[in-house]
Design a protein around this motif. Structure first.
Motif, PDB file in Angstrom:
ATOM      1  N   LEU A  79      17.238  42.152 105.752  1.00 21.73           N
ATOM      2  CA  LEU A  79      18.473  42.943 105.592  1.00 21.73           C
ATOM      3  C   LEU A  79      18.698  43.799 106.834  1.00 21.73           C
ATOM      4  O   LEU A  79      19.837  44.032 107.251  1.00 21.73           O
ATOM      5  CB  LEU A  79      18.363  43.858 104.374  1.00 21.73           C
ATOM      6  CG  LEU A  79      18.362  43.193 103.007  1.00 21.73           C
ATOM      7  CD1 LEU A  79      18.087  44.224 101.925  1.00 21.73           C
ATOM      8  CD2 LEU A  79      19.704  42.509 102.745  1.00 21.73           C
ATOM      9  N   ILE A  82      20.298  41.695 109.500  1.00 24.71           N
ATOM     10  CA  ILE A  82      21.722  41.480 109.221  1.00 24.71           C
ATOM     11  C   ILE A  82      22.513  42.746 109.566  1.00 24.71           C
ATOM     12  O   ILE A  82      23.537  42.702 110.234  1.00 24.71           O
ATOM     13  CB  ILE A  82      21.915  41.096 107.732  1.00 24.71           C
ATOM     14  CG1 ILE A  82      21.251  39.749 107.460  1.00 24.71           C
ATOM     15  CG2 ILE A  82      23.384  41.064 107.355  1.00 24.71           C
ATOM     16  CD1 ILE A  82      21.151  39.393 105.988  1.00 24.71           C
ATOM     17  N   ARG A 364      14.947  36.109  98.909  1.00 32.47           N
ATOM     18  CA  ARG A 364      16.178  36.783  98.489  1.00 32.47           C
ATOM     19  C   ARG A 364      15.859  38.283  98.348  1.00 32.47           C
ATOM     20  O   ARG A 364      14.685  38.649  98.202  1.00 32.47           O
ATOM     21  CB  ARG A 364      16.702  36.216  97.174  1.00 32.47           C
ATOM     22  CG  ARG A 364      15.787  36.491  96.016  1.00 32.47           C
ATOM     23  CD  ARG A 364      16.433  36.078  94.726  1.00 32.47           C
ATOM     24  NE  ARG A 364      15.588  36.485  93.607  1.00 32.47           N
ATOM     25  CZ  ARG A 364      15.899  36.249  92.356  1.00 32.47           C
ATOM     26  NH1 ARG A 364      17.003  35.627  92.051  1.00 32.47           N
ATOM     27  NH2 ARG A 364      15.114  36.631  91.384  1.00 32.47           N
TER      28      ARG A 364
ATOM     29  N   TYR B  33      31.035  41.239 104.991  1.00 33.36           N
ATOM     30  CA  TYR B  33      29.785  42.006 104.893  1.00 33.36           C
ATOM     31  C   TYR B  33      29.710  42.726 103.545  1.00 33.36           C
ATOM     32  O   TYR B  33      28.679  42.707 102.868  1.00 33.36           O
ATOM     33  CB  TYR B  33      29.755  43.015 106.051  1.00 33.36           C
ATOM     34  CG  TYR B  33      28.496  43.847 106.175  1.00 33.36           C
ATOM     35  CD1 TYR B  33      27.365  43.327 106.809  1.00 33.36           C
ATOM     36  CD2 TYR B  33      28.435  45.160 105.704  1.00 33.36           C
ATOM     37  CE1 TYR B  33      26.215  44.095 106.963  1.00 33.36           C
ATOM     38  CE2 TYR B  33      27.288  45.927 105.852  1.00 33.36           C
ATOM     39  CZ  TYR B  33      26.186  45.397 106.476  1.00 33.36           C
ATOM     40  OH  TYR B  33      25.051  46.159 106.625  1.00 33.36           O
ATOM     41  N   PHE B  36      28.641  40.551 100.733  1.00 30.79           N
ATOM     42  CA  PHE B  36      27.191  40.367 100.672  1.00 30.79           C
ATOM     43  C   PHE B  36      26.544  41.539  99.918  1.00 30.79           C
ATOM     44  O   PHE B  36      25.731  41.347  99.018  1.00 30.79           O
ATOM     45  CB  PHE B  36      26.651  40.274 102.104  1.00 30.79           C
ATOM     46  CG  PHE B  36      25.166  40.137 102.201  1.00 30.79           C
ATOM     47  CD1 PHE B  36      24.543  38.913 102.011  1.00 30.79           C
ATOM     48  CD2 PHE B  36      24.381  41.240 102.505  1.00 30.79           C
ATOM     49  CE1 PHE B  36      23.168  38.785 102.107  1.00 30.79           C
ATOM     50  CE2 PHE B  36      23.004  41.127 102.609  1.00 30.79           C
ATOM     51  CZ  PHE B  36      22.394  39.892 102.409  1.00 30.79           C
ATOM     52  N   ILE B  39      27.433  41.455  96.166  1.00 32.53           N
ATOM     53  CA  ILE B  39      26.626  40.496  95.378  1.00 32.53           C
ATOM     54  C   ILE B  39      25.246  41.106  95.126  1.00 32.53           C
ATOM     55  O   ILE B  39      24.713  41.052  94.016  1.00 32.53           O
ATOM     56  CB  ILE B  39      26.477  39.143  96.117  1.00 32.53           C
ATOM     57  CG1 ILE B  39      27.830  38.454  96.230  1.00 32.53           C
ATOM     58  CG2 ILE B  39      25.495  38.234  95.374  1.00 32.53           C
ATOM     59  CD1 ILE B  39      27.789  37.142  96.996  1.00 32.53           C
ATOM     60  N   GLY B  40      24.679  41.710  96.175  1.00 33.56           N
ATOM     61  CA  GLY B  40      23.359  42.331  96.039  1.00 33.56           C
ATOM     62  C   GLY B  40      23.340  43.406  94.963  1.00 33.56           C
ATOM     63  O   GLY B  40      22.354  43.579  94.246  1.00 33.56           O
ATOM     64  N   MET B  47      21.963  35.691  94.403  1.00 36.38           N
ATOM     65  CA  MET B  47      21.346  35.521  95.715  1.00 36.38           C
ATOM     66  C   MET B  47      20.287  34.414  95.708  1.00 36.38           C
ATOM     67  O   MET B  47      20.029  33.781  96.716  1.00 36.38           O
ATOM     68  CB  MET B  47      20.680  36.831  96.152  1.00 36.38           C
ATOM     69  CG  MET B  47      21.664  37.912  96.511  1.00 36.38           C
ATOM     70  SD  MET B  47      22.325  37.628  98.145  1.00 36.38           S
ATOM     71  CE  MET B  47      23.077  39.208  98.496  1.00 36.38           C
ATOM     72  N   ALA B  58      21.296  33.811  99.492  1.00 38.65           N
ATOM     73  CA  ALA B  58      20.862  34.917 100.350  1.00 38.65           C
ATOM     74  C   ALA B  58      20.665  34.438 101.792  1.00 38.65           C
ATOM     75  O   ALA B  58      21.137  35.064 102.739  1.00 38.65           O
ATOM     76  CB  ALA B  58      19.570  35.525  99.819  1.00 38.65           C
ATOM     77  N   TYR B  61      24.133  33.184 103.271  1.00 39.42           N
ATOM     78  CA  TYR B  61      25.047  34.302 103.530  1.00 39.42           C
ATOM     79  C   TYR B  61      24.521  35.133 104.710  1.00 39.42           C
ATOM     80  O   TYR B  61      25.269  35.540 105.595  1.00 39.42           O
ATOM     81  CB  TYR B  61      25.180  35.172 102.271  1.00 39.42           C
ATOM     82  CG  TYR B  61      26.525  35.860 102.095  1.00 39.42           C
ATOM     83  CD1 TYR B  61      27.245  36.331 103.187  1.00 39.42           C
ATOM     84  CD2 TYR B  61      27.072  36.044 100.827  1.00 39.42           C
ATOM     85  CE1 TYR B  61      28.468  36.968 103.017  1.00 39.42           C
ATOM     86  CE2 TYR B  61      28.300  36.676 100.655  1.00 39.42           C
ATOM     87  CZ  TYR B  61      28.985  37.136 101.761  1.00 39.42           C
ATOM     88  OH  TYR B  61      30.194  37.770 101.595  1.00 39.42           O
ATOM     89  N   GLY B  62      23.212  35.361 104.724  1.00 39.04           N
ATOM     90  CA  GLY B  62      22.608  36.162 105.797  1.00 39.04           C
ATOM     91  C   GLY B  62      22.779  35.493 107.152  1.00 39.04           C
ATOM     92  O   GLY B  62      23.261  36.107 108.120  1.00 39.04           O
ATOM     93  N   LEU B  65      26.428  35.568 108.127  1.00 38.41           N
ATOM     94  CA  LEU B  65      26.922  36.840 108.683  1.00 38.41           C
ATOM     95  C   LEU B  65      26.566  36.951 110.170  1.00 38.41           C
ATOM     96  O   LEU B  65      27.350  37.449 110.973  1.00 38.41           O
ATOM     97  CB  LEU B  65      26.313  38.019 107.912  1.00 38.41           C
ATOM     98  CG  LEU B  65      27.032  38.423 106.625  1.00 38.41           C
ATOM     99  CD1 LEU B  65      26.191  39.411 105.834  1.00 38.41           C
ATOM    100  CD2 LEU B  65      28.396  39.045 106.927  1.00 38.41           C
TER     101      LEU B  65
END
Lengths: 640, 94
Positions: A79, A82, A364, B33, B36, B39-40, B47, B58, B61-62, B65
């Motif tokens: 994360l 990202i 995830r 963004y 994302f 959804i999280g 995910m 996940a 999408y990651g 991005l």
């Protein structure tokens, strides 16, 4: 952890660090003769400048911190990758060109361009200093972590070495991290991370990470009640039982030494599974798995317990493609080592127990940031996740040392192009972090005492050569970033604060001297902080720096650029509110309580990332104060 | 304090349009963004769902991005350069 030190590693390391330092001095001396130190920047090709941007940005946090966090907590570490990259989008689309057009040299100058306000000068220089120091802490912690396995030195010595070298560089040669040095470092980091990723994919997945990987003992347990446990194997002696958060930990003695085991029950069968543990006795002695450190009974961990390829269980997968690697991990089962602390009499015990985790959960979000009700996610857990993603998104374009880089290129067009090269290089690198992090997670290389070393230690498992090169690049990156930050901080003190705010009349020579003295003070302070924050994940720490920057600086920048009613007092008060609220929230967060030695759950604010509260507070402040002080703007002419 | 621009650029007639384009592209990326993050927060179990090529949402999408940031950067640069060349009467530059 205790490491074998290799002479080859030391030689390669010293060679690369020497090379980088030599280049720094070479370029510094060359540019000194020029009329303007940074005039050379304009002659640099935008592509080179872009990679240099990447070299600047990919600090210890990215390479050491993110990989370490992925190795510990799977996708949650990604994360950060990202978010860090998304931050560049804000920088490119909103901030870069308009801010450059203000035609000033520092972040404070740019904010103050329209107003010439004392309040802005004071608050912006203060915020530059605070954000830079927050950013310095993780760099120093990372430097300390690096020297432990590489040179066999204690952590504090690494911090002192980096601090001293940087103070020496900054105080003698000025800003040595030139574009070319950053370019070389950035390029080397991306190239060698790619090579490391190729190694990981070639290696594939293997139930036995290496020949000398520790075989974790398991013994049958006889449970007579919830807390009374016995062992059928007579060679073990049960010495103590502890229940912590519904988990049962048992101290067993075998061959005269004590080790902690965890009670597990599966399909009606109870077993005691070996853990790794550190005991700090009441006399202050530290025992690793029941023995002093020198006996080397502590080992690196992290392995797979099940590998599924094409629906079949196998012992090893063989080489895998990049997508197959991720898919295979998703279908497999990983043994992570999760931490718990408790006391046993007067002894303080820290254990890392085997935590069998489904691959699907590793790739995830959710292992670090609890998100689903199934794992007991609370409102605050979700807010923490949102807060992190917000601060990362908004933080990059508010970092003074990144903003400053926009003033080193020749034209807005070159600035834009080099930013795009930077985004491409950084983006590619961040994709690699997922592979390096997961590679560390499953290849038995994790040092439970320091998540930051996961990627270099993974490299070590592939050979001393690549380990030394990668460690040296990481160390050189720390050097470059630290010198940049120290120069930015000394600039805030000497240029923005003493010269512009206090309006102390100084000759050029005196100004440089003031800058150097500030650099030495900031450097010494950074050394102390680096030692204090030992053991914390550097990416988490940088995340906090982003939160402070996003709260203190970004509302000020964006409102200045996009809202005509913004006033000087609005900007200044927003910066102050941003700084105070973000740092205040950090100081009272569970992580800091843990660091202060207090139980984390007693922290008054159950939030580790402050952005979600502090950023809106700063925005509200700038709007309200600006509206209240409109008459200040009435006397100014903002036609430009 | 040591950073100085090596050359001052002349007036840029395209700056307003470029700024507008920047804001639009910023909002596009922000929406993706935010999707994302949303959804999280609201449906984290999504995910883990497998999607294209057997990869979960996940990962897709990651990676998406990251790729989107790079692609949008190139698109932005393309249009900005075009606007600069057109509105500042510049010869197209490399």
């Amino acid at each position: 952890m205790i490491y074998e030190v290799s002479n080859t590693a030391i030689i390669i390391f010293l060679f690369i660090v020497g090379l980088v330092l030599g280049l720094s001095f070479y370029f510094a001396r060359k540019t000194k003769s020029a009329e303007n130190y940074f005039a050379a920047g304009g002659k640099i090709h935008w592509a080179v400048n872009g990679i240099a941007f990447a070299g600047d940005y990919l600090s210890a946090a990215s390479f050491l911190g993110i990989c370490g966090m992925i190795a510990y907590s799977g996708y949650d570490g990604f994360l950060y990758s990202i978010g860090y990259l998304a931050g560049w989008v804000v920088a490119l689309f909103l901030v870069a060109e308009p801010l450059k057009k203000l035609g000033k040299y520092t972040f404070t100058d740019a904010l103050d361009a329209r107003f010439n306000s004392k309040y802005i000068k004071l608050t912006a220089s203060l915020s530059t200093l605070i954000v830079s120091i927050f950013y310095l802490i993780p760099q120093m912690v990372g430097a300390g972590d690096l020297v432990v396995p590489l040179l066999g030195l204690p952590h504090w010595m690494g911090v002192v070495i980096v601090g001293s070298i940087v103070i020496f560089i900054v105080a003698t040669a000025g800003m040595t991290s030139t574009t070319y040095v950053q370019f070389i470092k950035g390029a080397l980091l991306v190239i060698f991370s790619t090579i490391l990723t190729i190694y990981i994919l070639q290696n594939g997945l293997n139930l036995n990470p290496s020949d000398n990987y520790h075989k974790f003992a398991q013994t049958e347990a006889i449970v007579t009640s919830d807390t009374i446990v016995n062992v059928s194997d007579p060679s073990y002696l049960v010495k103590a039982t502890k229940v912590v958060d519904k988990m049962v930990f048992v101290k067993l003695e075998k061959n005269g030494s004590d080790c902690w085991y965890k009670l597990n029950t599966k399909d009606g069968k109870s077993t005691l599974d070996e853990m790794v543990d550190i005991t700090v006795t009441s006399e202050g002695e530290k025992l690793y798995n029941g023995a002093p450190q020198s006996e080397k009974k502590f080992y690196q961990v992290g392995h797979l317990s099940k590998i599924i390829v094409d629906g079949k269980e196998v012992d090893k997968s063989g080489p895998l493609g990049p997508f197959e690697f991720l898919k295979t991990i998703e279908n497999s089962e990983i043994v992570r080592f999760s931490k718990k602390t408790f006391t046993d009499g007067n002894n303080k015990i820290t254990v890392w127990y085997q935590n069998i985790t489904k691959g699907n959960d590793v790739v995830r979000p959710g292992l670090l940031y609890k998100l689903t009700k199934a794992v007991g996610a609370t409102f605050w857990d979700k807010l923490n996740f949102l807060s992190l993603m917000l601060a990362l998104f908004l933080g990059t374009s508010a970092l003074p040392h990144i903003l400053i880089r926009y003033y080193t290129v020749s034209s807005p067009r070159a600035a834009r192009k080099s930013t795009i090269v930077a985004i491409a290089a950084i983006g590619f690198f961040y994709v690699l972090t997922l592979y390096m992090g997961l590679g560390s997670m499953i290849n038995g290389v994790i040092d439970v005492e320091s998540s930051n070393m996961s990627a270099p230690l993974l490299a070590k498992s592939f050979g001393v050569g690549i380990f030394s090169i990668i460690s040296a690049i990481a160390f050189a990156t720390v050097l470059g970033t630290v010198s940049g930050l120290i120069v930015a901080s000394s600039g805030a003190i000497a240029h923005d604060f003493i010269d512009k705010f206090l309006q102390v009349k100084m000759t050029d020579k005196a100004k440089v001297k003031a800058g150097k003295i500030s650099a030495i003070c900031v450097g010494l302070f950074a050394i102390l902080l680096g030692i204090f924050f030992k053991g914390m994940n550097v990416s988490f720490l940088v995340g906090l720096a982003f939160a402070v920057a996003a709260s203190a600086n970004l509302p000020a920048i964006l409102f200045l650029l996009f809202w005509k009613k913004t006033t000087a007092k609005g900007i200044a008060s927003s910066i102050i509110v941003g700084i105070v609220s973000s740092i205040g929230l950090i100081l009272f967060s569970p992580t800091m309580y843990d660091k202060f030695g207090l139980p984390p759950h007693t922290a008054p604010i159950p939030l580790d990332n402050p952005g979600i509260i502090s950023i809106p507070l700063a925005v509200i402040t700038i709007v309200v104060v600006s509206l209240l002080t409109q008459k200040d703007n009435a006397t100014k002419n903002f036609t430009k | 304090m040591l950073h100085e621009p090596s050359e001052q650029s002349g007036p840029d007639n395209a700056s307003e349009k470029k700024a507008k384009l920047g804001v639009i592209m910023f909002f596009i990326y922000t929406i993706v963004y935010a999707g994302f993050v949303f959804i999280g927060l609201s449906k984290p179990e999504l995910m883990g769902l497998k999607s294209l090529g057997g990869l979960n949402i996940a990962i897709l999408y990651g990676f998406g991005l990251i790729a989107l940031a790079i692609i949008m950067g190139f698109i932005y640069n393309y249009f900005c350069t075009k606007l600069e060349d057109k509105m500042n009467n510049n010869e197209p530059q490399k």
